[in-house]
Design a protein around this motif. Structure first.
Motif, mmCIF file in Angstrom:
data_model
loop_
_atom_site.group_PDB
_atom_site.id
_atom_site.type_symbol
_atom_site.label_atom_id
_atom_site.label_comp_id
_atom_site.label_asym_id
_atom_site.label_seq_id
_atom_site.Cartn_x
_atom_site.Cartn_y
_atom_site.Cartn_z
ATOM 1 N N ASN A 42 59.210 69.054 24.016
ATOM 2 C CA ASN A 42 57.749 69.182 24.121
ATOM 3 C C ASN A 42 57.253 70.363 23.281
ATOM 4 N N GLU A 43 57.618 70.355 22.003
ATOM 5 C CA GLU A 43 57.307 71.486 21.111
ATOM 6 C C GLU A 43 56.341 71.110 19.986
ATOM 7 N N GLU A 44 55.493 70.109 20.203
ATOM 8 C CA GLU A 44 54.596 69.673 19.132
ATOM 9 C C GLU A 44 53.676 70.792 18.649
ATOM 10 N N LYS A 45 53.339 71.726 19.520
ATOM 11 C CA LYS A 45 52.410 72.801 19.146
ATOM 12 C C LYS A 45 53.124 73.993 18.501
ATOM 13 N N ARG A 46 54.302 74.356 19.022
ATOM 14 C CA ARG A 46 54.979 75.560 18.521
ATOM 15 C C ARG A 46 55.892 75.282 17.330
ATOM 16 N N LEU A 47 56.390 74.060 17.226
ATOM 17 C CA LEU A 47 57.365 73.730 16.185
ATOM 18 C C LEU A 47 56.857 73.949 14.758
ATOM 19 N N PRO A 48 55.607 73.564 14.408
ATOM 20 C CA PRO A 48 55.165 73.723 13.013
ATOM 21 C C PRO A 48 55.224 75.155 12.500
ATOM 22 N N VAL A 49 54.899 76.134 13.337
ATOM 23 C CA VAL A 49 54.936 77.536 12.901
ATOM 24 C C VAL A 49 56.363 77.930 12.531
ATOM 25 N N MET A 50 57.305 77.544 13.385
ATOM 26 C CA MET A 50 58.715 77.870 13.133
ATOM 27 C C MET A 50 59.231 77.155 11.882
ATOM 28 N N MET A 51 58.899 75.865 11.754
ATOM 29 C CA MET A 51 59.381 75.077 10.615
ATOM 30 C C MET A 51 58.799 75.586 9.303
ATOM 31 N N ASP A 52 57.535 75.950 9.310
ATOM 32 C CA ASP A 52 56.915 76.473 8.089
ATOM 33 C C ASP A 52 57.609 77.751 7.630
ATOM 34 N N GLU A 53 57.899 78.638 8.586
ATOM 35 C CA GLU A 53 58.566 79.895 8.232
ATOM 36 C C GLU A 53 59.995 79.644 7.751
ATOM 37 N N ALA A 54 60.736 78.814 8.497
ATOM 38 C CA ALA A 54 62.138 78.552 8.154
ATOM 39 C C ALA A 54 62.263 77.863 6.796
ATOM 40 N N LEU A 55 61.492 76.803 6.596
ATOM 41 C CA LEU A 55 61.595 76.049 5.347
ATOM 42 C C LEU A 55 61.047 76.850 4.168
ATOM 43 N N GLY A 56 60.030 77.674 4.414
ATOM 44 C CA GLY A 56 59.529 78.549 3.352
ATOM 45 C C GLY A 56 60.611 79.501 2.888
ATOM 46 N N TYR A 57 61.330 80.091 3.853
ATOM 47 C CA TYR A 57 62.430 81.010 3.527
ATOM 48 C C TYR A 57 63.563 80.270 2.804
ATOM 49 N N LEU A 58 63.970 79.118 3.349
ATOM 50 C CA LEU A 58 65.111 78.387 2.794
ATOM 51 C C LEU A 58 64.823 77.860 1.385
ATOM 52 N N GLU A 59 63.603 77.381 1.170
ATOM 53 C CA GLU A 59 63.224 76.893 -0.154
ATOM 54 C C GLU A 59 63.204 78.033 -1.180
ATOM 55 N N GLU A 60 62.681 79.183 -0.772
ATOM 56 C CA GLU A 60 62.637 80.337 -1.672
ATOM 57 C C GLU A 60 64.049 80.809 -1.995
ATOM 58 N N ARG A 61 64.920 80.788 -0.996
ATOM 59 C CA ARG A 61 66.310 81.209 -1.207
ATOM 60 C C ARG A 61 67.017 80.260 -2.172
ATOM 61 N N GLN A 62 66.722 78.976 -2.035
ATOM 62 C CA GLN A 62 67.333 77.995 -2.936
ATOM 63 C C GLN A 62 66.798 78.154 -4.365
ATOM 64 N N LYS A 63 65.521 78.535 -4.470
ATOM 65 C CA LYS A 63 64.919 78.770 -5.780
ATOM 66 C C LYS A 63 65.591 79.963 -6.475
ATOM 67 N N GLN A 64 65.890 81.003 -5.679
ATOM 68 C CA GLN A 64 66.549 82.198 -6.219
ATOM 69 C C GLN A 64 68.021 81.936 -6.533
ATOM 70 N N ASP A 65 68.643 81.051 -5.736
ATOM 71 C CA ASP A 65 70.068 80.742 -5.905
ATOM 72 C C ASP A 65 70.257 79.227 -5.804
#
Length: 291
Positions: A42-65
């Motif tokens: 039941n995380e429809e409200k809280r999940l997007p904030v976490m996913m945006d932060e996690a995927l933003g970090y992971l995508e940037e890390r992949q861009k750097q490496d």
């Protein structure tokens, strides 16, 4: 030994084209550097904030490496809301090679949901991360350093646990006397009955090598809130090195924990863990196959 049952529908995920694909197994050779398992109920409200932060970090890390590869596995633990639908939007945006959603037929509990994600992961290292985003995702680098500092890893097994122990004084000042009493009681039971040397067993931010995840989760019985304690109990039994690493943590509204009853349930689970291993009802073996 724990019975590891998986419903037929839980053996598949929907790819970005909304087609069913078979999930991989923890027994397969890893094809990603990192798997992130996000248990969600039941995380429809809280999940997007976490996913945006996690995927933003992971995508940037992949861009750097460009050699860095990852996947995020959201495990919907039988939610009654739109958790799976919200998570699937990220699958469509980033592709199903990077984001996968596993929807469980019925609620198993946080430990059970994480185990299903772990058993379907492809990473050399596997990170458990809560859907509320209470721990800042870039702190994974602290866990990676803690894990590396434990080398050489026996049988390629090691665990780095995020810890909020350094925030204890501040949290006590904000908690009621009753909740503080419950917290100390739980910490005492953990130390007395199950796990020595780890100040914060319950932080949801943990990084495991693939081998350590396979060994510990294959032997796990507890599927609800106290699963972390049994996980670390199993790890200590197998002499898997464990690092406890301070992480940034913020309390997020919407916790599923009901203070008194959840602590009571966890206390009961701790007693069960100790008694069942003590009496031989539960046993740990050096090898364990994953179904």
């Amino acid at each position: 030994m724990p019975h590891l049952h998986r419903h037929e529908d839980e053996k598949f995920f929907l790819n970005a084209r909304v087609q069913r694909e078979a999930l991989p197994s923890i027994r397969d050779s890893p094809t990603k550097q990192l798997s992130v398992v996000v248990p969600s109920y039941n995380e429809e409200k809280r999940l997007p904030v976490m996913m945006d932060e996690a995927l933003g970090y992971l995508e940037e890390r992949q861009k750097q490496d460009p050699t860095f590869t990852y996947e995020v596995i959201v495990v919907d633990d039988g939610s009654k809301d739109e958790t799976s639908k919200v998570a699937f939007k990220y699958c469509q945006k980033y592709g199903s090679d990077k984001v996968r959603v596993i929807t469980l037929v019925k609620n198993r509990g946080k430990g059970g949901a994480i185990r299903m994600g772990v058993f379907s992961s492809r990473g050399k290292k596997i990170l458990m991360a809560d859907a509320d985003g209470a721990t800042k995702f870039p702190d994974i680098e602290k866990l990676e350093k803690g894990l590396n500092d434990l080398q050489p890893w026996p049988n390629q097994m090691a665990i780095a646990c995020g810890s909020r122990a350094h925030l204890e004084k501040e949290s006590i000042a904000q908690r009621s006397y009753f909740r503080t009493l419950l917290m100390y009681g739980f910490h005492f039971l953990v130390w007395f009955l199950c796990v020595k040397g780890i100040r914060d067993t319950q932080c949801g931010f943990k990084l495991l090598t693939r081998e350590a995840a396979s060994r510990t989760f294959s032997s796990l019985h507890i599927e609800r809130w106290a699963f972390d304690v049994e996980l670390l109990y199993i790890a200590q039994f197998f002499k898997i090195p464990i690092a406890e690493i301070a992480v940034n943590w913020t309390e997020i509204e919407g916790s599923k924990l009901v203070p008194f009853w959840s602590w009571l349930q966890m206390g009961k689970d701790l007693l069960f863990i100790r008694l069942r291993y003590l009496t031989g009802a539960w046993r740990l073996e050096q090898t364990r196959k994953v179904n």
